[in-house]
Design an enzyme around this catalytic site. Structure first.
Site, PDB file in Angstrom:
ATOM      1  N   HIS A 134       0.811  -1.212   0.000  1.00  0.00           N
ATOM      2  CA  HIS A 134       0.000   0.000   0.000  1.00  0.00           C
ATOM      3  C   HIS A 134       0.846   1.263   0.000  1.00  0.00           C
ATOM      4  CE1 HIS A 134      -4.047  -1.130  -0.194  1.00  0.00           C
ATOM      5  NE2 HIS A 134      -3.815  -2.153   0.600  1.00  0.00           N
ATOM      6  N   ASN A 184       0.108  -6.898  -9.600  1.00  0.00           N
ATOM      7  CA  ASN A 184       0.543  -6.928  -8.199  1.00  0.00           C
ATOM      8  C   ASN A 184       0.374  -8.337  -7.635  1.00  0.00           C
ATOM      9  OD1 ASN A 184       0.526  -4.205  -8.717  1.00  0.00           O
ATOM     10  ND2 ASN A 184      -1.323  -3.778  -7.550  1.00  0.00           N
ATOM     11  N   ASP A 185      -0.841  -8.871  -7.784  1.00  0.00           N
ATOM     12  CA  ASP A 185      -1.078 -10.218  -7.268  1.00  0.00           C
ATOM     13  C   ASP A 185      -0.448 -11.273  -8.182  1.00  0.00           C
ATOM     14  OD1 ASP A 185      -2.419 -10.084  -4.775  1.00  0.00           O
ATOM     15  OD2 ASP A 185      -4.148  -9.235  -5.807  1.00  0.00           O
ATOM     16  N   GLU A 191      -4.880 -12.391 -12.384  1.00  0.00           N
ATOM     17  CA  GLU A 191      -3.892 -12.127 -11.336  1.00  0.00           C
ATOM     18  C   GLU A 191      -3.496 -13.417 -10.627  1.00  0.00           C
ATOM     19  OE1 GLU A 191      -5.593  -9.292  -8.567  1.00  0.00           O
ATOM     20  OE2 GLU A 191      -7.566 -10.187  -8.749  1.00  0.00           O
ATOM     21  N   CYS A 201      -3.813  -3.296 -15.020  1.00  0.00           N
ATOM     22  CA  CYS A 201      -4.202  -2.303 -14.011  1.00  0.00           C
ATOM     23  C   CYS A 201      -3.367  -2.446 -12.747  1.00  0.00           C
ATOM     24  CB  CYS A 201      -5.691  -2.377 -13.700  1.00  0.00           C
ATOM     25  SG  CYS A 201      -6.173  -3.946 -12.979  1.00  0.00           S
ATOM     26  N   ARG A 227     -14.466  -3.085 -10.717  1.00  0.00           N
ATOM     27  CA  ARG A 227     -14.112  -4.413 -10.201  1.00  0.00           C
ATOM     28  C   ARG A 227     -15.022  -4.728  -9.025  1.00  0.00           C
ATOM     29  NH1 ARG A 227      -8.207  -5.477  -7.921  1.00  0.00           N
ATOM     30  NH2 ARG A 227      -8.948  -4.229  -6.176  1.00  0.00           N
ATOM     31  N   ARG A 236     -11.613   0.230  -7.658  1.00  0.00           N
ATOM     32  CA  ARG A 236     -11.490  -0.723  -6.550  1.00  0.00           C
ATOM     33  C   ARG A 236     -12.682  -0.501  -5.629  1.00  0.00           C
ATOM     34  NH1 ARG A 236      -5.459   0.333  -6.963  1.00  0.00           N
ATOM     35  NH2 ARG A 236      -4.447  -1.693  -7.024  1.00  0.00           N
ATOM     36  N   ARG A 264       3.269 -10.047  -1.190  1.00  0.00           N
ATOM     37  CA  ARG A 264       3.554  -8.699  -1.697  1.00  0.00           C
ATOM     38  C   ARG A 264       3.786  -7.684  -0.593  1.00  0.00           C
ATOM     39  NH1 ARG A 264      -2.288  -7.131  -4.463  1.00  0.00           N
ATOM     40  NH2 ARG A 264      -1.967  -4.947  -3.973  1.00  0.00           N
TER      41      ARG A 264
HETATM   42  C1  PEP Z   1      -3.390  -6.292  -8.754  1.00  0.00           C
HETATM   43  O1  PEP Z   1      -3.385  -7.300  -8.045  1.00  0.00           O
HETATM   44  O2  PEP Z   1      -2.487  -6.019  -9.574  1.00  0.00           O
HETATM   45  C2  PEP Z   1      -4.475  -5.302  -8.647  1.00  0.00           C
HETATM   46  C3  PEP Z   1      -4.606  -4.321  -9.508  1.00  0.00           C
HETATM   47  O3  PEP Z   1      -5.325  -5.430  -7.605  1.00  0.00           O
HETATM   48  P1  PEP Z   1      -5.010  -5.028  -6.077  1.00  0.00           P
HETATM   49  O4  PEP Z   1      -3.694  -4.288  -6.050  1.00  0.00           O
HETATM   50  O5  PEP Z   1      -6.158  -4.193  -5.641  1.00  0.00           O
HETATM   51  O6  PEP Z   1      -4.954  -6.364  -5.430  1.00  0.00           O
HETATM   52 MG    MG Z   2      -5.154  -7.914  -6.968  1.00  0.00          MG
END
Ligand code: PEP
Ligand code: MG
Length: 569
Positions: free
Chosen positions: A192, A441-442, A418, A494, A329, A293, A452
């Site tokens: 974050h 990210n995931d 993801e 994204c 989403r 989100r 992460r």
């Molecule tokens: C991701 O996982 O890349 C994503 C965009 O979702 P979040 O960061 O909200 O898990």
């Molecule tokens: Mg994600």
């Protein structure tokens, strides 16, 4: 010169004094023996004085804050002034109180817990005040202990905020006019802190062990692209920071239409969490929203928001983008974003647990109600609404989601890719839906089996990892295979990878059609994409894919993009 190194997650070279984010307040111990000379009266007075001091400090900060931060501070100041809280704490100081006399710290702790429980039981707006009560409690306990107040420190001068890590809740009171950079000892490139830094356009370094121990007021220089922090910098670094500030101001604002050097269009969209974010993104020229989100609208909720509340929240985002694409989403609850009405706090492995789309298994009906709210908000606005589910793992899940969307009257269903299984079976998954959006990210954390949020794993948790880039390519290739005739299945990105201007070029070279990022990143990504053709991007994608490591991939690609240095990116 003492140096710290970590993972640079947002570029920029700045110099300034460090202020530490105070450590979270520990619960005061129960059953502490109270010395005979400590009277309930003197303890009661201490509680009253501490509550008054907290209230005065919050009021003073609210007076100089603005926007959402001001509202949060004003609400918390009101709570600190609540005589009920102080009175019930004072009752617990008496030897006649059930369970015997408490210390001042313990008494305020328990009294606030009781208030919080009753607010929770009332539900709705009252339940939303629970966080304020717990914040006030932490502040009063810190005051009683003579420690700095929790939360972002107040300061008259701009400073570099150092912390172990930052939580989403810390963001409301972060004033970008005061905080000039972020450094954390923990967290990864997708944590974050990193997401927040990019959203605010702040240079940031995460996973830099030891930075949470740098003394308050120590002057440091940091380079957010290189990931280095130098203590007590000399004149040379002072000039480097000055030069960067001048350079950074030369990146032109985003024009609102992203075009590559050969005229190829790659729409640049924004990631948003609220209507206010959407307004800012529209002002920054975003060509639409690539990721709403929705869970960010309801992070402070213990109970499911009503359909009406959801219509209002989504409608506020749609209204900022009339005639433009908005990808919504559905609730991605779980792991670092728990929602008490959907997720189970006791799961042993929350990142691998019942999260995202999977909560439909354990909380049936919530997804249907959310889809109904999205459809109603769409009907009341002019945005072109697409809807996607997070954490889809199989083609069957994609098909089920598409059926639910269709039943709700939503015409463009899609999935987040993801989870590696979705990337590996992208052609079958995409035959069931109209589009996909890569959540890098995931996807990175699952491909590399590296949480992460963990600082020590930050090098694994890097979207430049060739294994992750392979999964991006498999997804784009699978989508192309699933696209028949005029029925194209576009794949966007994204995840935070899209906000890295060099990686954005690689993603386009791998076949990605749109990029969605925090609004702050739009100008820099567009400035870099404007200097390359699609053929060059494809060449750079091949270079990155065949690199032996994430850092080699990054270096090889960056070396071919001189614009990055010119713009100080
Ligand atoms: C991701 O996982 O890349 C994503 C965009 O979702 P979040 O960061 O909200 O898990
Ligand atoms: Mg994600």
């Amino acid at each position: 010169m003492q140096t710290f190194s970590g993972v640079g997650v947002a570029p920029g070279r700045v110099l300034g004094p460090v202020r530490q984010m105070p450590k979270p307040v520990q619960e005061p111990r129960e059953n502490v023996n109270i010395p005979a000379d400590v009277t309930a009266e003197s303890q009661g007075q201490r509680i009253k004085d501490a509550a008054k001091a907290v209230q005065a400090e919050l009021r003073a900060r609210a007076a100089t804050a603005s926007g959402e931060g001001k509202e949060v501070l004003e609400a918390t100041a009101l709570m600190a002034a609540d005589p009920m809280l102080v009175k019930s704490a004072i009752r617990l100081l008496s030897p006649e109180a059930p369970g015997g006399a408490r210390t001042a710290e313990r008494a305020i702790w328990e009294a606030a817990a009781t208030v919080a429980d009753s607010l929770k039981a009332l539900g709705g707006y009252m339940a939303e005040r629970v966080a304020d009560v717990l914040d006030v409690r932490a502040r009063i306990v810190s005051e009683l202990r003579g420690l700095p107040a929790p939360g972002i420190p107040a300061s008259d001068v701009p400073f570099i905020l150092a912390a172990e890590d930052l939580a989403p809740a810390d963001t409301a009171t972060l004033d970008p006019a005061k905080v000039i950079a972020l450094i954390t000892s923990s967290g990864g490139p997708q944590s974050h802190t990193a997401i927040l830094a990019r959203a605010l356009g702040l240079p940031a370094i995460v996973a830099a062990p030891g930075v949470d121990e740098i003394g308050d007021g120590t002057e440091v220089y940091l380079d957010g692209a290189a990931g280095t922090i130098m203590v007590d910098p000399g004149e040379e670094l002072r000039l480097a920071a000055k030069a960067w500030a001048t350079q950074a101001s030369t990146v032109a604002a985003f024009s609102g239409s992203n075009v590559m050097a050969d005229g190829f269009r790659v729409p640049l969209l924004a990631n948003v969490g609220t209507g206010a974010d959407a307004v800012k993104a529209a002002d920054a020229g975003a060509e639409g929203v690539g990721l709403l989100r929705t869970e960010f609208c309801f992070l402070d909720r213990d109970d499911e928001p009503t359909v009406e509340e959801q219509i209002a929240a989504y409608g506020a985002v749609f209204a900022a983008f009339p005639g433009k694409k908005v990808v919504v989403r559905t609730l991605d609850a779980g792991a670092d974003k728990p929602l008490p009405f959907l997720t189970n706090a006791d799961e042993p492995n929350p990142a691998l647990g019942v999260r995202g789309y999977r909560t439909d298994l354990t909380s049936p009906g919530v997804l249907e109600r959310q889809l109904a709210a999205i459809a109603a908000a769409e009907a009341a606005n002019q945005a072109e609404v697409w809807v996607m589910a997070p954490m889809i793992s199989t083609a069957e899940e994609a098909a089920h989601f598409a059926t639910l969307c269709s039943a709700a009257g939503l015409k463009t269903p899609g999935v987040m890719v993801e989870v590696p299984s979705a990337a590996l079976t992208a052609a079958s998954v995409l035959r069931e839906v109209s589009f996909a959006s890569l959540g890098t990210n995931d996807l990175t954390q699952y491909a590399m089996a590296a949480d992460r949020q963990l600082g020590p794993l930050a090098t694994l948790n890097d979207p430049w990892q060739p294994a992750v880039l392979q999964l991006v390519k498999l997804t784009a290739d699978g989508a192309a295979a699933a696209s028949s005739g005029g029925n194209l299945r576009p794949v966007g990105v994204c995840g935070e990878a899209a906000a890295d201007p060099a990686l954005a070029v690689v993603l386009v070279g791998l076949g990605v059609a749109t990029l969605s990022m925090s609004a702050r990143a739009l100008a820099a990504v567009s400035a870099v994409l404007a200097t390359v053709t699609v053929a060059q991007a494809q060449q750079l994608a091949t270079t990155a894919l065949s690199a032996p490591s994430a850092s080699a991939a990054r270096q090889a690609v960056r070396a071919q993009l001189p614009i990055l240095d010119e713009l100080g990116l």
